[in-house]
Design a protein around this motif. Structure first.
Motif, PDB file in Angstrom:
ATOM      1  N   GLY A 148       4.491  -5.120   2.169  1.00 24.50           N
ATOM      2  CA  GLY A 148       3.364  -4.423   2.787  1.00 24.50           C
ATOM      3  C   GLY A 148       2.358  -4.056   1.728  1.00 24.50           C
ATOM      4  N   ALA A 149       1.278  -3.412   2.158  1.00 25.30           N
ATOM      5  CA  ALA A 149       0.246  -2.996   1.220  1.00 25.30           C
ATOM      6  C   ALA A 149       0.850  -2.050   0.184  1.00 25.30           C
ATOM      7  CB  ALA A 149      -0.886  -2.307   1.966  1.00 25.30           C
ATOM      8  N   ASP A 150       0.506  -2.248  -1.056  1.00 25.31           N
ATOM      9  CA  ASP A 150       0.956  -1.407  -2.181  1.00 25.31           C
ATOM     10  C   ASP A 150       2.451  -1.523  -2.461  1.00 25.31           C
ATOM     11  OD1 ASP A 150      -1.655  -0.488  -2.233  1.00 25.31           O
ATOM     12  OD2 ASP A 150      -1.198   1.269  -0.994  1.00 25.31           O
ATOM     13  N   LEU A 151       3.139  -2.400  -1.763  1.00 26.38           N
ATOM     14  CA  LEU A 151       4.585  -2.520  -1.940  1.00 26.38           C
ATOM     15  C   LEU A 151       4.962  -3.879  -2.530  1.00 26.38           C
ATOM     16  CD1 LEU A 151       5.892  -1.018   1.432  1.00 26.38           C
ATOM     17  CD2 LEU A 151       6.066   0.031  -0.845  1.00 26.38           C
ATOM     18  N   TYR A 152       5.980  -3.849  -3.368  1.00 23.28           N
ATOM     19  CA  TYR A 152       6.526  -5.068  -3.950  1.00 23.28           C
ATOM     20  C   TYR A 152       8.045  -4.993  -3.834  1.00 23.28           C
ATOM     21  CZ  TYR A 152       1.911  -5.280  -6.024  1.00 23.28           C
ATOM     22  OH  TYR A 152       0.557  -5.317  -6.197  1.00 23.28           O
ATOM     23  N   ALA A 153       8.659  -6.145  -3.672  1.00 19.55           N
ATOM     24  CA  ALA A 153      10.116  -6.160  -3.535  1.00 19.55           C
ATOM     25  C   ALA A 153      10.702  -7.306  -4.345  1.00 19.55           C
ATOM     26  CB  ALA A 153      10.505  -6.302  -2.065  1.00 19.55           C
ATOM     27  N   ARG A 154      11.942  -7.094  -4.765  1.00 19.42           N
ATOM     28  CA  ARG A 154      12.646  -8.119  -5.545  1.00 19.42           C
ATOM     29  C   ARG A 154      14.121  -8.107  -5.177  1.00 19.42           C
ATOM     30  NH1 ARG A 154      16.078  -7.452  -9.495  1.00 19.42           N
ATOM     31  NH2 ARG A 154      15.484  -5.267  -9.779  1.00 19.42           N
ATOM     32  N   THR A 155      14.699  -9.288  -5.073  1.00 18.05           N
ATOM     33  CA  THR A 155      16.159  -9.388  -5.038  1.00 18.05           C
ATOM     34  C   THR A 155      16.556 -10.431  -6.077  1.00 18.05           C
ATOM     35  OG1 THR A 155      16.046 -11.053  -3.285  1.00 18.05           O
ATOM     36  CG2 THR A 155      16.471  -8.790  -2.608  1.00 18.05           C
TER      37      THR A 155
END
Lengths: 213, 712
Positions: free
Chosen positions: B527-534
């Motif tokens: 989403g906006a302003d969000l980052y994710a990692r696996t």
């Protein structure tokens, strides 16, 4: 230390020691031989242009370095000259305004007052401004008060031919720095054919001389 | 030395001028590696940001110290000392009866020197550790007639060894009257209770600067070297020390001294100013000059060609742009024409400052795109994931290319925003999948093993990254040690905790060719302003498993928050594909704050690898040019006794961009963490590509800090 697997690694390294690894090797070469020549793609492309672009003899007397630059572009009266390793200087009305890639940090200059006086062949006082990209990636603006005056007539040799010129000197004083620029102007055209201009504390003066076409 | 000050000119331009320092700059450094005379401290400070490395030797003592002027009024030091035979008298045979000692100092300037009054500094020497050098002091220094400096102070602890008198602070509280002699209860703990307690004594000295190179030093030391005299052959026959200091052209100092009426001393200090790299402005190739618009319009790729008109032109432009960007070390991964604007995505593989990558891209766009394109949206992309977009107006580039303050005026006109949605069709043909690799030497070092204080390993490393699709990548790295003594370490862990780090000697000695990491990783924007990692696989040298992370980091924010959860299993000592029995769920909640100025703080709270719960505080000073100096400590629910030597995890770290050393553009960095001792409490998983590190260079704050290089 166990060495198992090392024999397996060697052929891998032999195969892969290219491509992006060249960047690292280039870096290593640069560290070992900082003065080794590097040829930049843009310089190679420019050198292959025919007719040969205008050339400029240049040198840093303090560092005992010299070479030839080629005119890469000209826009709105500002010329950009390129060295073989991709460094550039910009010149406006014969006056140096930036030197990038040499390590001097001279990013831009406002030399309009100096150019106007020298172009008109007049003595007088002017202000000039330089901006430097310093070692901490910050822009520093330096201001100078300069005095411009003629210092006599001299012959400048262009490809072996003596060309009569008048030499002008510009003595500049800032808060913590002072420097002197010298310009040799052709008597017949009033154009600068040779000069010695300050690039900053790091490298000192840059010598420039036009190469007749 | 000079410092920069700024004044404001009309139009708000900052004019920098070099001025003589108004305050007291340190002229001499003692053999403790802090501003001082020979053995006693002064109230001087180093230039802000300076690192001073000192080696001091006399009789049976060798001290190596790194001092960092972290704030204009605070400097901190880490010291490693060797005292021969110090423990022999007690019958100890450990390390041959010699003492290896680590200590930390902190100094605070309480008052700047004025015309009539001296500078005053409060010092805490060896405030943790075993307390061999534990002392506190208040010291004043005044310059007299330019070349004389007079120093006087009152010291406690070790500095109350001679001429001691009752502690005047005893008038305020009884606890100041006595000082326990055993030092901190456990090595590594802060020794608050003893600070400024026990007897006090006076010390002092003068220095006379004979000329720019030579300075003469005389001091009266209240340090009686009681323990050294009792345990070693060192003798103190006089409290007076005499020294001569020579300053070299590069600013480093060599001091020779006659100390305590019995021995000769020698110390050398090298100063390093992180503000100053090898070449101001750098030595790499210059950016392409902007070509006149008419010339760009007439370029072959912009002329109507044979075949399918507009599509054909776009492909030709894309090919030319891609080639030009590649020459600059940038990879074009996305290009989309949107009316009078062009959106490009680039992966920066070359420039330490993302602003420079943006500037170079903007120029090449101006030199390739047809005149009707008025705006460039340049997305900074990592592994196919857009991090932020910088919007640059073409007209501004032309107007400001040669402007005196062009870089900053460009910044005021550029717009940095969260990333634009990238459409599938916009990705450049051949951008993905993409294989990249690195091959080169590596150096791994370990410090402070008493048997061999410097252990190292040099070898060859190969790294491969294969980005299958935007965000999805496979990555691996192998290392082959070649030379070194890291694998000869024989110290066995005595940890009572799960041995998640303290078995590092076994990892070094029982492995050959190592699989440093082998992972599958997916980065995305939820989403906006969000980052994710696996990440999944062999995550680091000692652990493998599954790691997931979420980061909230608005593009114009100085603050970011993240949460990370991992389930990992300990790898075999051969660092290949097997696992041991130990597994753990670990994770942290993190807050990051980019403070105004050069400072950055980070707080991580959570569960560590040994299953302990606690928090890590990290403070870094980050210079604009990428040089970083920092310190960290971790406190968890593991008691100091359980933790063992050192009591808790702590350390300092240095990070130096290779471009700082060479002047040429590269993103490579040299980093070193210096821990007094590596134990198992407070140990965190070393997973690669933590999101804060990946995204930070594309935030407004980082772009602004590097924007001086936009036109470079």
């Amino acid at each position: 230390m166990k060495m198992r697997g090392f024999l397996f690694l060697i052929p891998c390294l032999a195969v892969l020691a290219c491509g992006e690894a060249e960047d690292d090797l280039d870096l290593l070469r640069g560290a070992i031989r900082p003065d080794a020549p590097r040829f930049h793609t843009r310089a190679n492309a420019l050198a292959s242009v025919r007719p040969i672009p205008p050339r400029l003899e240049v040198g840093f007397p303090n560092r005992d370095l010299s070479g030839v630059m080629l005119l890469e572009a000209e826009r709105d009266g500002v010329q950009t000259w390129l060295t073989a390793d991709g460094a550039t200087i910009t010149i406006e009305a014969g006056l140096l305004t930036s030197a990038k890639g040499f390590g001097s940090g001279l990013a831009a200059s406002d030399v309009r007052q100096s150019a106007a006086l020298i172009g008109a062949g007049q003595s007088g006082q002017v202000e000039r401004f330089h901006s430097f990209l310093n070692s901490n990636d910050e822009t520093e603006l330096h201001a100078y008060r300069c005095e411009i005056r003629p210092v006599g007539d001299e012959d400048v040799f262009l490809q072996g031919l003596a060309v009569p010129t008048r030499k002008w000197q510009e003595d500049c004083f800032g808060v913590a720095e002072k420097f002197t620029n010298a310009y040799w102007l052709r008597k017949d055209t009033g154009r600068i054919v040779q000069s010695l201009q300050w690039t900053g504390d790091f490298l000192g003066n840059l010598f420039m001389k036009v190469v007749p076409e | 030395m000079t410092r920069l000050k700024s004044i404001r000119l009309r139009g708000g331009i900052a004019l920098f001028m070099s001025l003589t320092p108004a305050g007291l700059g340190a002229q001499t450094v003692s053999n403790y590696g802090t501003p001082g005379l020979i053995d006693i401290p002064t109230a001087e400070m180093l230039e802000d940001g300076t690192l001073a490395f000192t080696a001091g030797y006399f009789d049976n003592t060798l001290r190596a110290t790194m001092t960092f002027q972290m704030l204009p009024w605070v400097h901190g030091s880490f010291r490693y000392a060797y005292i021969a035979d110090f423990d022999s008298a007690g019958g100890s045979t450990i390390f041959g009866g010699d003492r290896y000692d680590r200590s930390f100092d902190l100094h605070f300037r309480l008052r700047e020197e004025s015309r009539r009054a001296p500078a005053v500094t409060l010092g805490l020497r060896d405030f943790g550790g075993t307390g061999i050098y534990a002392s506190e002091y208040l010291v004043a220094t005044k310059v007299v007639r330019d070349r004389f400096k007079v120093t006087g102070g009152v010291g406690w602890g070790r500095l109350a060894g001679r001429g001691a008198f009752s502690n005047p602070l005893g008038a305020f509280a009884d606890r100041f009257d006595t000082r326990t002699t055993e030092g901190a209860p456990e090595t590594g703990q802060l020794d608050f209770g003893n600070w400024f307690s026990g007897d006090a004594a006076l010390f002092g000295g003068v220095s006379w600067q004979y000329n720019d190179r030579l300075t003469l030093l005389v001091e009266y030391s209240s340090d009686a070297y009681t323990e050294e005299q009792a345990n070693t052959s060192f003798e103190v026959n006089s409290p007076f020390n005499f020294g001569v200091q020579y300053k070299f052209k590069n600013g480093s100092q060599l001091t020779g001294s006659y100390m305590y009426g019995s021995t000769l001393g020698l110390s050398y200090t090298y100063f390093l100013d992180p503000h100053k790299n090898v070449a101001p402005g750098g030595q790499g190739p210059s950016p392409s000059p902007l070509l006149p618009v008419d010339a760009v319009a007439l370029a072959s790729w912009n002329l109507p060609g044979a075949g399918n008109g507009a599509v054909d032109g776009t492909k030709r432009r894309q090919a030319v742009l891609g080639r030009y960007l590649e020459e600059e070390g940038l990879r074009l991964v996305y290009l989309e024409e949107r009316g009078n604007s062009v959106v490009v995505g680039i992966e920066n593989g070359n420039y330490g400052q993302a602003a420079q990558a943006v500037g170079r891209t903007a120029r090449l766009l101006a030199n390739t795109q047809p005149p009707e394109v008025e705006r460039f949206d340049i997305a900074l992309v990592a592994n196919g994931v857009p991090l932020s977009v910088v919007q640059v107006n073409r007209a501004d580039l032309y107007e400001l290319e040669h402007d005196l303050d062009g870089a900053w005026r460009s910044f005021t006109r550029a717009r940095v925003s969260d990333s634009l949605p990238l459409v599938e069709g916009g990705f450049v043909d051949g951008a993905y999948p993409n294989l990249s690799y690195r091959f080169g030497p590596y150096l791994q070092a370990s410090f402070f093993d008493p048997v061999s204080p410097l252990r190292y390993e040099v070898g060859a490393g190969l790294g491969l990254d294969y980005t299958i699709a935007p965000g999805l990548s496979l990555s691996g790295a192998i290392r082959q040690p070649l030379i070194g003594n890291l694998d000869n370490a024989t110290r066995q862990s005595n940890s009572v905790l799960p041995r998640v780090r303290s078995d590092w000697t076994r990892y070094a000695s029982e492995s050959g060719l190592r699989v440093e990491h082998l992972t599958a990783e997916y980065l995305w924007r939820p989403g906006a302003d969000l980052y994710a990692r696996t990440s999944f696989g062999y995550l680091e040298q000692m652990f493998g498993g599954l790691s997931a992370e979420l980061l909230w980091f608005p593009v114009d924010s100085r603050i970011a928050f993240g949460v990370e959860a991992n389930y990992v299993k300990q790898r075999d000592f051969d660092v290949l594909f097997g696992f041991q029995d130990y597994s753990v769920a670990t994770g942290h909640v993190s807050a990051y704050y980019d403070l105004p100025g050069d400072y950055h703080v980070q707080l991580d709270v959570g569960r560590y690898l040994a299953g302990d719960h606690g928090a890590t505080v990290s403070v870094d000073r980050e210079f604009n040019n990428g040089f970083k100096v920092g310190a960290f400590f971790t406190l968890t629910d593991v008691s100091f006794e359980e933790f063992g030597e050192g009591s808790f995890d702590k350390g300092i770290r240095l990070e130096i961009p290779v471009s700082w050393l060479t002047g040429r553009p590269t993103r490579n960095r040299l980093g070193q963490v210096i821990r007094p001792v590596l134990r198992d409490g407070g140990a965190r998983l070393n997973v690669r590509n933590r999101l804060y590190g990946v995204t930070r260079e594309a935030r407004s704050q980082s772009l602004a800090q590097g924007w001086g290089r936009f036109l470079r």
